[in-house]
Design a protein around this motif. Sequence first.
Motif, short mmCIF file in Angstrom:
data_model
loop_
_atom_site.label_atom_id
_atom_site.label_comp_id
_atom_site.label_asym_id
_atom_site.label_seq_id
_atom_site.Cartn_x
_atom_site.Cartn_y
_atom_site.Cartn_z
N LEU A 72 1.46 -3.09 5.43
CA LEU A 72 1.24 -4.49 5.78
C LEU A 72 -0.08 -5.01 5.22
O LEU A 72 -0.30 -6.21 5.14
CB LEU A 72 1.28 -4.68 7.30
CG LEU A 72 2.66 -4.59 7.94
CD1 LEU A 72 2.54 -4.75 9.45
CD2 LEU A 72 3.61 -5.62 7.36
N ARG A 73 -0.96 -4.10 4.82
CA ARG A 73 -2.23 -4.49 4.21
C ARG A 73 -1.99 -5.32 2.95
O ARG A 73 -2.67 -6.32 2.70
CB ARG A 73 -3.02 -3.22 3.87
CG ARG A 73 -4.36 -3.44 3.27
CD ARG A 73 -5.03 -2.10 3.06
NE ARG A 73 -6.42 -2.24 2.68
CZ ARG A 73 -7.26 -1.24 2.59
NH1 ARG A 73 -6.86 -0.03 2.87
NH2 ARG A 73 -8.50 -1.45 2.23
N THR A 74 -1.01 -4.93 2.14
CA THR A 74 -0.68 -5.66 0.92
C THR A 74 -0.14 -7.05 1.26
O THR A 74 -0.47 -8.03 0.60
CB THR A 74 0.35 -4.88 0.08
OG1 THR A 74 -0.21 -3.62 -0.27
CG2 THR A 74 0.72 -5.64 -1.18
N LEU A 75 0.67 -7.15 2.31
CA LEU A 75 1.19 -8.45 2.74
C LEU A 75 0.05 -9.40 3.09
O LEU A 75 0.07 -10.57 2.71
CB LEU A 75 2.13 -8.26 3.93
CG LEU A 75 2.82 -9.53 4.44
CD1 LEU A 75 3.76 -10.09 3.38
CD2 LEU A 75 3.58 -9.22 5.73
N ALA A 76 -0.95 -8.89 3.81
CA ALA A 76 -2.11 -9.72 4.17
C ALA A 76 -2.86 -10.16 2.92
O ALA A 76 -3.32 -11.31 2.82
CB ALA A 76 -3.03 -8.95 5.11
#
Length: 198
Positions: A72-76
Motif C-alpha cells: 500500500l506504500r506504492t498506492l500512497a
Amino acid sequence: MVTESGVASSPDHLSFSQLVFSDYERYRPGARASWPAVIVRLPSLPGLLASLILRSQQCLYRAGRRRLADQLRTLANVLIGADLGAGMTVGPGFMMAHPVGTTIGFGLVIGRDVTFAGGVTCAARYYDERGADNQEFATIGDGAVIGANAVLVGGVTIGRRAMVGANSVVLSDVPDGAVVMGSPARRVGSRDVTEAAS
C-alpha cells in the motif's frame, strides 16, 4: 492512558473504522462520522485519503499481513505523493493537513490528535543495511503539531502539545508544550499543555 512520554497507550484495541472516523472528526469537527460521510469527503480532503491508506497499513500490519501493508506504500506514493511505510503506531485523531511530500514509516510512534503539515519527514539518524528494525524513529506526544517540511531525526521524543516550526530539523528531545524552530531546532516559546493532560 498516557505513557510517561505523553503518548497515548497503543491504539491496537481500536478497529479500522474507529481509527478512520477519529481522523475524519479532526477534518470535520462536530460532524457525525460515518462511511458515507468519509467517502463523500475523500475527493476534497487528500489528508483523509492519506489517513485511509495509513490506517489500512496499520491494521494489516498488526494482523500479520505485512507484505500487503508494504504494498500500500506504492498506492500512497501514486495517489497522494506521500511515502507511508508500514509498521508505525499512530493514535486516533491523526491529521495530515497537506500530505504531499510526507515521509513516515516503520518504528514511528504517534500519540492522539497529532497534526502534520505538508512535507514532514521522520527519518532514521543513519542508514542501516540490516533494515528498519535496527533504526530508531521519533515518538510524538498527544496534541503535538509538526510544521511544514520539518524533519525529525532519529529516536527523538516530541512532548505533549509541543510545536515544531516549519523547516525545522529536530535532533534532540522537545519538552511538553515547547515551541521549537530552526536548524537545529531551538526552543522559542511555549504552549499550554493542560488540554492534553486528560
